[in-house]
Enzyme design. Sequence first.
Site, PDB file in Angstrom:
ATOM      1  N   SER A   1      24.530 -16.784   8.357  1.00  0.00           N
ATOM      2  CA  SER A   1      23.167 -16.263   8.561  1.00  0.00           C
ATOM      3  C   SER A   1      22.794 -16.364  10.024  1.00  0.00           C
ATOM      4  CB  SER A   1      22.214 -17.120   7.722  1.00  0.00           C
ATOM      5  OG  SER A   1      20.886 -16.939   8.143  1.00  0.00           O
TER       6      SER A   1
ATOM      7  N   TYR B   1      19.058 -25.893   4.839  1.00  0.00           N
ATOM      8  CA  TYR B   1      19.773 -24.664   4.444  1.00  0.00           C
ATOM      9  C   TYR B   1      20.647 -24.181   5.603  1.00  0.00           C
ATOM     10  CZ  TYR B   1      20.536 -19.637   4.042  1.00  0.00           C
ATOM     11  OH  TYR B   1      21.107 -18.384   4.057  1.00  0.00           O
TER      12      TYR B   1
ATOM     13  N   LYS C   1      24.947 -23.761   6.341  1.00  0.00           N
ATOM     14  CA  LYS C   1      25.684 -22.604   6.877  1.00  0.00           C
ATOM     15  C   LYS C   1      26.532 -23.040   8.072  1.00  0.00           C
ATOM     16  CE  LYS C   1      24.307 -19.578   3.982  1.00  0.00           C
ATOM     17  NZ  LYS C   1      25.248 -19.172   2.954  1.00  0.00           N
TER      18      LYS C   1
HETATM   19  P1  NAD Z   1      21.240 -14.751  -4.265  1.00  0.00           P
HETATM   20  O1  NAD Z   1      20.580 -16.020  -4.607  1.00  0.00           O
HETATM   21  O2  NAD Z   1      20.675 -13.487  -4.821  1.00  0.00           O
HETATM   22  O3  NAD Z   1      22.792 -14.816  -4.629  1.00  0.00           O
HETATM   23  C1  NAD Z   1      23.517 -16.022  -4.594  1.00  0.00           C
HETATM   24  C2  NAD Z   1      24.230 -16.152  -5.937  1.00  0.00           C
HETATM   25  O4  NAD Z   1      24.987 -17.364  -5.933  1.00  0.00           O
HETATM   26  C3  NAD Z   1      23.274 -16.216  -7.125  1.00  0.00           C
HETATM   27  O5  NAD Z   1      23.644 -15.212  -8.059  1.00  0.00           O
HETATM   28  C4  NAD Z   1      23.467 -17.613  -7.695  1.00  0.00           C
HETATM   29  O6  NAD Z   1      23.322 -17.632  -9.097  1.00  0.00           O
HETATM   30  C5  NAD Z   1      24.866 -17.939  -7.233  1.00  0.00           C
HETATM   31  N1  NAD Z   1      25.167 -19.369  -7.087  1.00  0.00           N
HETATM   32  C6  NAD Z   1      24.464 -20.297  -6.396  1.00  0.00           C
HETATM   33  N2  NAD Z   1      25.077 -21.494  -6.496  1.00  0.00           N
HETATM   34  C7  NAD Z   1      26.184 -21.319  -7.263  1.00  0.00           C
HETATM   35  C8  NAD Z   1      27.218 -22.182  -7.722  1.00  0.00           C
HETATM   36  N3  NAD Z   1      27.219 -23.495  -7.456  1.00  0.00           N
HETATM   37  N4  NAD Z   1      28.211 -21.666  -8.473  1.00  0.00           N
HETATM   38  C9  NAD Z   1      28.227 -20.338  -8.791  1.00  0.00           C
HETATM   39  N5  NAD Z   1      27.269 -19.490  -8.385  1.00  0.00           N
HETATM   40  C10 NAD Z   1      26.262 -19.973  -7.631  1.00  0.00           C
HETATM   41  O7  NAD Z   1      21.285 -14.672  -2.656  1.00  0.00           O
HETATM   42  P2  NAD Z   1      21.662 -13.453  -1.709  1.00  0.00           P
HETATM   43  O8  NAD Z   1      20.434 -13.039  -1.010  1.00  0.00           O
HETATM   44  O9  NAD Z   1      22.475 -12.462  -2.435  1.00  0.00           O
HETATM   45  O10 NAD Z   1      22.558 -14.224  -0.648  1.00  0.00           O
HETATM   46  C11 NAD Z   1      23.970 -14.307  -0.760  1.00  0.00           C
HETATM   47  C12 NAD Z   1      24.501 -15.196   0.342  1.00  0.00           C
HETATM   48  O11 NAD Z   1      24.089 -14.678   1.609  1.00  0.00           O
HETATM   49  C13 NAD Z   1      23.975 -16.629   0.282  1.00  0.00           C
HETATM   50  O12 NAD Z   1      25.012 -17.506   0.650  1.00  0.00           O
HETATM   51  C14 NAD Z   1      22.877 -16.639   1.326  1.00  0.00           C
HETATM   52  O13 NAD Z   1      22.682 -17.927   1.885  1.00  0.00           O
HETATM   53  C15 NAD Z   1      23.447 -15.685   2.364  1.00  0.00           C
HETATM   54  N6  NAD Z   1      22.394 -15.066   3.193  1.00  0.00           N
HETATM   55  C16 NAD Z   1      21.364 -14.417   2.570  1.00  0.00           C
HETATM   56  C17 NAD Z   1      20.359 -13.860   3.349  1.00  0.00           C
HETATM   57  C18 NAD Z   1      19.178 -13.182   2.678  1.00  0.00           C
HETATM   58  O14 NAD Z   1      18.142 -13.022   3.313  1.00  0.00           O
HETATM   59  N7  NAD Z   1      19.262 -12.734   1.435  1.00  0.00           N
HETATM   60  C19 NAD Z   1      20.406 -13.940   4.746  1.00  0.00           C
HETATM   61  C20 NAD Z   1      21.486 -14.583   5.332  1.00  0.00           C
HETATM   62  C21 NAD Z   1      22.488 -15.152   4.543  1.00  0.00           C
HETATM   63  C1  UD1 Z   2      14.051 -16.608   6.579  1.00  0.00           C
HETATM   64  C2  UD1 Z   2      14.605 -17.984   6.758  1.00  0.00           C
HETATM   65  C3  UD1 Z   2      16.007 -17.888   7.351  1.00  0.00           C
HETATM   66  C4  UD1 Z   2      16.896 -17.009   6.463  1.00  0.00           C
HETATM   67  C5  UD1 Z   2      16.219 -15.642   6.331  1.00  0.00           C
HETATM   68  C6  UD1 Z   2      16.960 -14.728   5.436  1.00  0.00           C
HETATM   69  C7  UD1 Z   2      12.635 -19.402   7.113  1.00  0.00           C
HETATM   70  C8  UD1 Z   2      11.916 -20.270   8.091  1.00  0.00           C
HETATM   71  N1  UD1 Z   2      13.715 -18.768   7.595  1.00  0.00           N
HETATM   72  O1  UD1 Z   2      14.017 -16.017   7.825  1.00  0.00           O
HETATM   73  O2  UD1 Z   2      16.589 -19.150   7.464  1.00  0.00           O
HETATM   74  O3  UD1 Z   2      18.174 -16.860   7.040  1.00  0.00           O
HETATM   75  O4  UD1 Z   2      14.904 -15.830   5.774  1.00  0.00           O
HETATM   76  O5  UD1 Z   2      16.974 -15.235   4.129  1.00  0.00           O
HETATM   77  O6  UD1 Z   2      12.287 -19.331   5.946  1.00  0.00           O
HETATM   78  N2  UD1 Z   2       6.371 -13.446   6.943  1.00  0.00           N
HETATM   79  C9  UD1 Z   2       5.018 -13.297   6.728  1.00  0.00           C
HETATM   80  N3  UD1 Z   2       4.526 -13.470   5.464  1.00  0.00           N
HETATM   81  C10 UD1 Z   2       5.343 -13.770   4.405  1.00  0.00           C
HETATM   82  C11 UD1 Z   2       6.730 -13.923   4.625  1.00  0.00           C
HETATM   83  C12 UD1 Z   2       7.196 -13.756   5.908  1.00  0.00           C
HETATM   84  O7  UD1 Z   2       4.255 -13.011   7.670  1.00  0.00           O
HETATM   85  O8  UD1 Z   2       4.830 -13.930   3.277  1.00  0.00           O
HETATM   86  C13 UD1 Z   2       6.912 -13.189   8.302  1.00  0.00           C
HETATM   87  C14 UD1 Z   2       7.661 -14.362   8.908  1.00  0.00           C
HETATM   88  O9  UD1 Z   2       6.788 -15.164   9.666  1.00  0.00           O
HETATM   89  C15 UD1 Z   2       8.687 -13.615   9.776  1.00  0.00           C
HETATM   90  C16 UD1 Z   2       8.974 -12.331   8.997  1.00  0.00           C
HETATM   91  O10 UD1 Z   2       7.864 -12.152   8.149  1.00  0.00           O
HETATM   92  O11 UD1 Z   2       8.121 -13.258  11.004  1.00  0.00           O
HETATM   93  C17 UD1 Z   2      10.243 -12.394   8.149  1.00  0.00           C
HETATM   94  O12 UD1 Z   2      10.190 -13.548   7.319  1.00  0.00           O
HETATM   95  P1  UD1 Z   2      11.319 -13.838   6.205  1.00  0.00           P
HETATM   96  O13 UD1 Z   2      11.513 -12.623   5.392  1.00  0.00           O
HETATM   97  O14 UD1 Z   2      10.931 -15.095   5.504  1.00  0.00           O
HETATM   98  O15 UD1 Z   2      12.641 -14.031   7.053  1.00  0.00           O
HETATM   99  P2  UD1 Z   2      12.928 -15.052   8.287  1.00  0.00           P
HETATM  100  O16 UD1 Z   2      11.760 -15.860   8.642  1.00  0.00           O
HETATM  101  O17 UD1 Z   2      13.557 -14.257   9.364  1.00  0.00           O
END
Ligand code: NAD
Ligand code: UD1
Length: 336
Positions: A124, A148, A152
């Site tokens: 991330s 979290y 990572k």
């Molecule tokens: P998500 O929660 O929708 O998907 C993660 C999946 O992993 C879920 O289906 C959950 O049931 C499964 N899971 C969790 N722990 C498990 C375990 N111990 N064994 C088996 N399955 C397990 O999340 P996502 O948004 O699809 O994210 C996927 C990956 O990308 C994650 O590692 C997340 O940290 C990373 N990531 C997500 C974002 C974002 O904003 N969505 C941003 C950066 C990185």
């Molecule tokens: C968040 C996580 C980051 C993670 C990323 C993707 C935090 C502090 N950081 O980042 O670790 O990798 O999600 O999953 O949670 N905002 C509002 N109102 C809301 C929600 C968000 O104003 O209800 C604003 C936030 O201040 C930010 C932007 O929207 O400026 C995006 O927020 P968000 O979607 O939570 O993502 P990140 O903060 O970038």
Amino acid sequence: MKILVTGGAGYIGSHTCVELLNANYDAVVLDNLSNSSEKSLIRVKNITGKSLEFYKADLLNKKQIMTVFSDHKIDAVIHFAGLKAVGESVSMPLKYFHNNIIGTLNLLDVMNDFNVKNIVFSSSATVYGDPASLPITENFPLCATNPYGRTKLMIEEILQDIYRSDRNWNIALLRYFNPVGAHKSGEIGEDPFGIPNNLAPYISQVAVGLLPRVSIFGNNYDTPDGTGVRDYIHVVDLALGHLKTLPKLFTNPGLVVYNLGTGFGYSVLEMIKGFEAASGKTIPYKIVDKRPGDIAACWADPSKAETDLGWKADKTLSDMCKDAWNWQKKNPKGYR
Ligand code: NAD
Ligand code: UD1
């Protein structure tokens, strides 16, 4: 080629499964459904007209992982499974270290035992902390600002050490910026349990009437309109980034790191306007205090992925908002 997708029932995983099947890979999904629904996988099959194998299994249970590797000859693993709520990780750090770190160690152990040494890891942009300048390149200094993010960073470091010890591993660390949007069919999308933590699902739920208004976390940041700026990337573009990474892994590149972002930043107010245009609804909002730990602005330099992988995000903010809205309006309560 057969790909094991951990966390494949989740938001990014399900979109990646669609693209894997469309590209004629075989997909095996391992997910404990702790943050997802098996319905997403049924929809993946409906969208693609293809099947995949699903194991309801937990990465904390090594025997369950071994069963998957015994049943299938896996060529590479895309490792999405993990917990991802920043706020929860601050109040329950042990839960995050336990699930994300131990789960990954179990997976890596089994991969090693079965001599499967190709892995794509979901990292991330959070690993860059509060960057000193923008855009962010892959060689910026790394730091964790919450448990979290620390999971990572720790997993990235574990994978670096594994590669140093055994050059047969091929490892891609993909640092995602802010995934939003949904598949254009509206069949799969983001389905957070409870009140969303992230901006895009929160706005969608306001647009569909589930929540009264968006709280904007601060409007006096050093950004053009004072609200936070992020690099929002369409989840299908992100999924396609994984599809471009797999052939690279099969060229034995060793350990590689890529930013997956668009290179553009949009503010909270611009996101709200984008959703208003896509939905035709007025989205009420109010300005509230900054969220602790938030940074002002963050966007990627994604040029390394373009040069090395031939991947570039090409969907616009309008595509992201339209597709997110299409999913939300077809499934106001997600998969439930
Ligand atoms: P998500 O929660 O929708 O998907 C993660 C999946 O992993 C879920 O289906 C959950 O049931 C499964 N899971 C969790 N722990 C498990 C375990 N111990 N064994 C088996 N399955 C397990 O999340 P996502 O948004 O699809 O994210 C996927 C990956 O990308 C994650 O590692 C997340 O940290 C990373 N990531 C997500 C974002 C974002 O904003 N969505 C941003 C950066 C990185
Ligand atoms: C968040 C996580 C980051 C993670 C990323 C993707 C935090 C502090 N950081 O980042 O670790 O990798 O999600 O999953 O949670 N905002 C509002 N109102 C809301 C929600 C968000 O104003 O209800 C604003 C936030 O201040 C930010 C932007 O929207 O400026 C995006 O927020 P968000 O979607 O939570 O993502 P990140 O903060 O970038």
